[in-house]
Design a protein around this motif. Structure first.
Motif, PDB file in Angstrom:
ATOM      1  N   ALA A 116       0.840  -1.204   0.000  1.00  0.00           N
ATOM      2  CA  ALA A 116       0.000   0.000   0.000  1.00  0.00           C
ATOM      3  C   ALA A 116       0.875   1.254   0.000  1.00  0.00           C
ATOM      4  N   TRP A 117       2.002   1.220   0.730  1.00  0.00           N
ATOM      5  CA  TRP A 117       2.932   2.354   0.781  1.00  0.00           C
ATOM      6  C   TRP A 117       3.523   2.620  -0.609  1.00  0.00           C
ATOM      7  N   VAL A 118       3.953   1.565  -1.282  1.00  0.00           N
ATOM      8  CA  VAL A 118       4.557   1.702  -2.614  1.00  0.00           C
ATOM      9  C   VAL A 118       3.547   2.328  -3.578  1.00  0.00           C
ATOM     10  N   LYS A 119       2.307   1.878  -3.507  1.00  0.00           N
ATOM     11  CA  LYS A 119       1.259   2.417  -4.379  1.00  0.00           C
ATOM     12  C   LYS A 119       0.975   3.887  -4.044  1.00  0.00           C
ATOM     13  N   TYR A 120       0.887   4.206  -2.754  1.00  0.00           N
ATOM     14  CA  TYR A 120       0.615   5.566  -2.285  1.00  0.00           C
ATOM     15  C   TYR A 120       1.674   6.548  -2.792  1.00  0.00           C
ATOM     16  N   VAL A 121       2.948   6.230  -2.579  1.00  0.00           N
ATOM     17  CA  VAL A 121       4.036   7.124  -3.004  1.00  0.00           C
ATOM     18  C   VAL A 121       4.107   7.178  -4.529  1.00  0.00           C
ATOM     19  N   GLY A 122       3.910   6.035  -5.184  1.00  0.00           N
ATOM     20  CA  GLY A 122       3.923   6.000  -6.652  1.00  0.00           C
ATOM     21  C   GLY A 122       2.867   6.909  -7.260  1.00  0.00           C
ATOM     22  N   ASN A 123       1.655   6.887  -6.698  1.00  0.00           N
ATOM     23  CA  ASN A 123       0.576   7.751  -7.196  1.00  0.00           C
ATOM     24  C   ASN A 123       0.919   9.230  -7.018  1.00  0.00           C
ATOM     25  N   MET A 124       1.455   9.580  -5.861  1.00  0.00           N
ATOM     26  CA  MET A 124       1.822  10.986  -5.620  1.00  0.00           C
ATOM     27  C   MET A 124       2.905  11.434  -6.594  1.00  0.00           C
ATOM     28  N   ARG A 125       3.919  10.588  -6.744  1.00  0.00           N
ATOM     29  CA  ARG A 125       5.054  10.962  -7.593  1.00  0.00           C
ATOM     30  C   ARG A 125       4.665  11.005  -9.072  1.00  0.00           C
ATOM     31  N   SER A 126       3.744  10.169  -9.511  1.00  0.00           N
ATOM     32  CA  SER A 126       3.341  10.196 -10.927  1.00  0.00           C
ATOM     33  C   SER A 126       2.608  11.495 -11.256  1.00  0.00           C
ATOM     34  N   GLN A 127       1.884  12.051 -10.306  1.00  0.00           N
ATOM     35  CA  GLN A 127       1.201  13.328 -10.519  1.00  0.00           C
ATOM     36  C   GLN A 127       2.194  14.487 -10.584  1.00  0.00           C
ATOM     37  N   LEU A 128       3.283  14.376  -9.817  1.00  0.00           N
ATOM     38  CA  LEU A 128       4.242  15.481  -9.732  1.00  0.00           C
ATOM     39  C   LEU A 128       5.299  15.447 -10.836  1.00  0.00           C
ATOM     40  N   GLY A 129       5.621  14.263 -11.326  1.00  0.00           N
ATOM     41  CA  GLY A 129       6.633  14.151 -12.378  1.00  0.00           C
ATOM     42  C   GLY A 129       7.956  13.645 -11.836  1.00  0.00           C
ATOM     43  N   PRO A 130       9.010  13.716 -12.647  1.00  0.00           N
ATOM     44  CA  PRO A 130      10.329  13.235 -12.231  1.00  0.00           C
ATOM     45  C   PRO A 130      10.818  13.956 -10.967  1.00  0.00           C
ATOM     46  N   PRO A 131      11.839  13.398 -10.321  1.00  0.00           N
ATOM     47  CA  PRO A 131      12.359  14.013  -9.080  1.00  0.00           C
ATOM     48  C   PRO A 131      12.649  15.501  -9.264  1.00  0.00           C
ATOM     49  N   PRO A 132      12.447  16.257  -8.206  1.00  0.00           N
ATOM     50  CA  PRO A 132      12.608  17.708  -8.328  1.00  0.00           C
ATOM     51  C   PRO A 132      14.051  18.122  -8.563  1.00  0.00           C
ATOM     52  N   GLU A 133      14.185  19.224  -9.289  1.00  0.00           N
ATOM     53  CA  GLU A 133      15.514  19.798  -9.505  1.00  0.00           C
ATOM     54  C   GLU A 133      15.998  20.481  -8.237  1.00  0.00           C
ATOM     55  N   ARG A 134      15.046  20.972  -7.461  1.00  0.00           N
ATOM     56  CA  ARG A 134      15.385  21.732  -6.266  1.00  0.00           C
ATOM     57  C   ARG A 134      14.379  21.430  -5.158  1.00  0.00           C
ATOM     58  N   ARG A 135      14.863  21.353  -3.924  1.00  0.00           N
ATOM     59  CA  ARG A 135      14.008  21.105  -2.759  1.00  0.00           C
ATOM     60  C   ARG A 135      14.506  22.015  -1.644  1.00  0.00           C
ATOM     61  N   ILE A 136      13.631  22.876  -1.148  1.00  0.00           N
ATOM     62  CA  ILE A 136      14.009  23.852  -0.126  1.00  0.00           C
ATOM     63  C   ILE A 136      13.191  23.615   1.135  1.00  0.00           C
ATOM     64  N   TRP A 137      13.893  23.559   2.261  1.00  0.00           N
ATOM     65  CA  TRP A 137      13.216  23.422   3.545  1.00  0.00           C
ATOM     66  C   TRP A 137      12.431  24.694   3.824  1.00  0.00           C
ATOM     67  N   GLN A 138      11.141  24.559   4.181  1.00  0.00           N
ATOM     68  CA  GLN A 138      10.304  25.726   4.398  1.00  0.00           C
ATOM     69  C   GLN A 138       9.892  25.912   5.852  1.00  0.00           C
ATOM     70  N   SER A 139       9.407  24.853   6.507  1.00  0.00           N
ATOM     71  CA  SER A 139       8.926  25.003   7.875  1.00  0.00           C
ATOM     72  C   SER A 139       9.052  23.688   8.633  1.00  0.00           C
TER      73      SER A 139
END
Length: 197
Positions: A116-139
């Motif tokens: 279920a975890w693999v499916k959950y993360v896979g669904n989220m990532r497919s909507q967002l696209g390939p890994p991000p070019e940049r990731r910034i800590w916000q809060s």
């Protein structure tokens, strides 16, 4: 300049201890070796300085106990939580979603099976696209013994990530167990575009 049977010798040994502590950045073994060398050198230079040697050993003992207690009881830090969260997200970025589940706390594993975890993360990532070019800590959110959670210390770290399909927020929740932060959850979603007027 040293006085053989007096305070000056002790002061030099104490100075050596503080000098070695800062020089070796808290590495207990290196500090103790360096101090031991310094004390033995003093012994060779000063005959009849048993009192100073005993005092130097007591100072050394107190310092070593202080450093040992500091090393054992490290409080949870924000930097450690952010690092743990980033390392966990990098597993998702590299397609190692099963490993994310394996590294998560039993609290999460009891709530969600690995498939279920693999499916959950896979669904989220497919909507967002390939890994991000940049990731910034916000809060960061931090809570101890929240009545809505199991007893313990929890934190959530939120990042802003630039995925190719859409900018997104990502939140990793962690619990403090066994002297380190362990992931217990992951959420993400697109950031709504701001409307220009």
């Amino acid at each position: 300049m040293r006085e053989v049977g007096g305070e000056m010798m002790l002061k030099d040994n104490v100075s050596i201890i503080f000098l070695e502590t800062s020089k070796y950045g808290g590495d207990m073994k290196k500090i103790l070796e360096a101090i031991s060398i310094g004390i033995n050198a003093d012994r060779g230079m000063a005959s009849g300085s048993n009192t100073v040697s005993v005092i130097a050993k007591l100072v050394l003992l107190c310092l070593s106990m202080s450093l040992a207690l500091h090393a054992v009881a490290q409080p949870p830090s924000a930097d450690a939580a952010i690092d743990s969260a980033l390392q966990w997200l990098k597993l998702a970025d590299s397609g190692q979603v099963e490993k994310m589940w394996e590294q998560s706390d039993p609290l999460m594993k009891r709530q969600l099976e690995q498939t279920a975890w693999v499916k959950y993360v896979g669904n989220m990532r497919s909507q967002l696209g390939p890994p991000p070019e940049r990731r910034i800590w916000q809060s960061m959110w931090h809570q101890i013994d929240n009545p809505n959670l199991p007893r313990g210390e929890f934190t959530s770290v939120t990042f802003l990530s630039s995925y190719s399909n859409a900018p997104a927020w990502e939140r990793v929740s962690l619990v403090w167990t066994n002297e380190h932060w362990t992931p217990v959850g992951y959420q993400s979603g697109p950031i709504a575009a701001t409307v220009k007027q």
